[in-house]
Write an enzyme that holds these catalytic residues in place. Sequence first.
Site, mmCIF file in Angstrom:
data_model
loop_
_atom_site.group_PDB
_atom_site.id
_atom_site.type_symbol
_atom_site.label_atom_id
_atom_site.label_comp_id
_atom_site.label_asym_id
_atom_site.label_seq_id
_atom_site.Cartn_x
_atom_site.Cartn_y
_atom_site.Cartn_z
ATOM 1 N N HIS A 210 0.833 -1.211 0.000
ATOM 2 C CA HIS A 210 0.000 0.000 0.000
ATOM 3 C C HIS A 210 0.863 1.255 0.000
ATOM 4 C CE1 HIS A 210 -3.386 2.671 1.078
ATOM 5 N NE2 HIS A 210 -2.495 3.266 1.863
ATOM 6 N N GLU A 211 1.894 1.258 0.836
ATOM 7 C CA GLU A 211 2.771 2.427 0.885
ATOM 8 C C GLU A 211 3.552 2.590 -0.417
ATOM 9 O OE1 GLU A 211 2.297 4.548 3.091
ATOM 10 O OE2 GLU A 211 1.028 3.261 4.328
ATOM 11 N N HIS B 180 1.646 4.525 -2.884
ATOM 12 C CA HIS B 180 1.805 5.982 -2.821
ATOM 13 C C HIS B 180 3.055 6.437 -3.581
ATOM 14 C CE1 HIS B 180 -1.557 6.633 -0.251
ATOM 15 N NE2 HIS B 180 -1.056 5.982 0.778
ATOM 16 N N HIS C 44 3.145 8.969 -6.728
ATOM 17 C CA HIS C 44 4.044 10.125 -6.785
ATOM 18 C C HIS C 44 4.830 10.136 -8.097
ATOM 19 C CE1 HIS C 44 7.660 12.469 -4.999
ATOM 20 N NE2 HIS C 44 6.781 13.302 -5.494
#
Length: 229
Positions: free
Chosen positions: A101-102, A105, A109
Amino acid sequence: MYPFFYDSTMIILIPAIILAMYAQSKVKSTYAKYVRIPSKKGYTGADAARAILDKNGLSDVNIQHIGGVLSDHYDPRTRVLRLSDQVYRGTSIASSAIAAHEVGHAIQHAKSYAPLIFRNAIVPVVNFASNLSWFFIMAGLIFAGMQSLLDIGIILFTGAVIFQIVTLPVEFNASSRALSELESVGVLTREEIPQSKKVLNAAALTYVAATATAVAQLIRLLLIRDRRR
């Protein structure tokens, strides 16, 4: 008027507060369950994150270990992925899901995902406005003849509400990317994907609850303002 924290408009917050309590309970129980279930392929969270990052051409994004529980996050300013101990070293389904999940991100980006870019851009302003909003709100409530202070406070608080609303597509999209990457990279088996989805759905519920609480608080403030006119 009733005291601010105990007036009749408090009823508006009750459903959101109940949802927030349920969300916190759900994420803790779901995490506690799946952090004890080892993944079949034995990837650590750090290994899973590295594999997904490299697959997406993000080998320059570093992974760091940090303390705490569920303190995992991606820092777009330094392009560093920080994973908590159980996620970084753990080989559980929960560890892989949260790490992915991270990474989601980080992929957002890299691809300039519009909601993330917008959210990151308004963070400094929202943090300042959110803290300052309650000064104006309380001053406007205490001094009956200074309605404009309350109006300013509500405008500032609206920024925090907008931030919460924008956060929802950012988090949902990161989870969607995570589930896709976990299977395509081979970190988890197809049978394990539904379990990882339960972990991410539970985490997403906390953001839904935060948004509901912020919106309910804004509605409450607007009602208080209108009643005082």
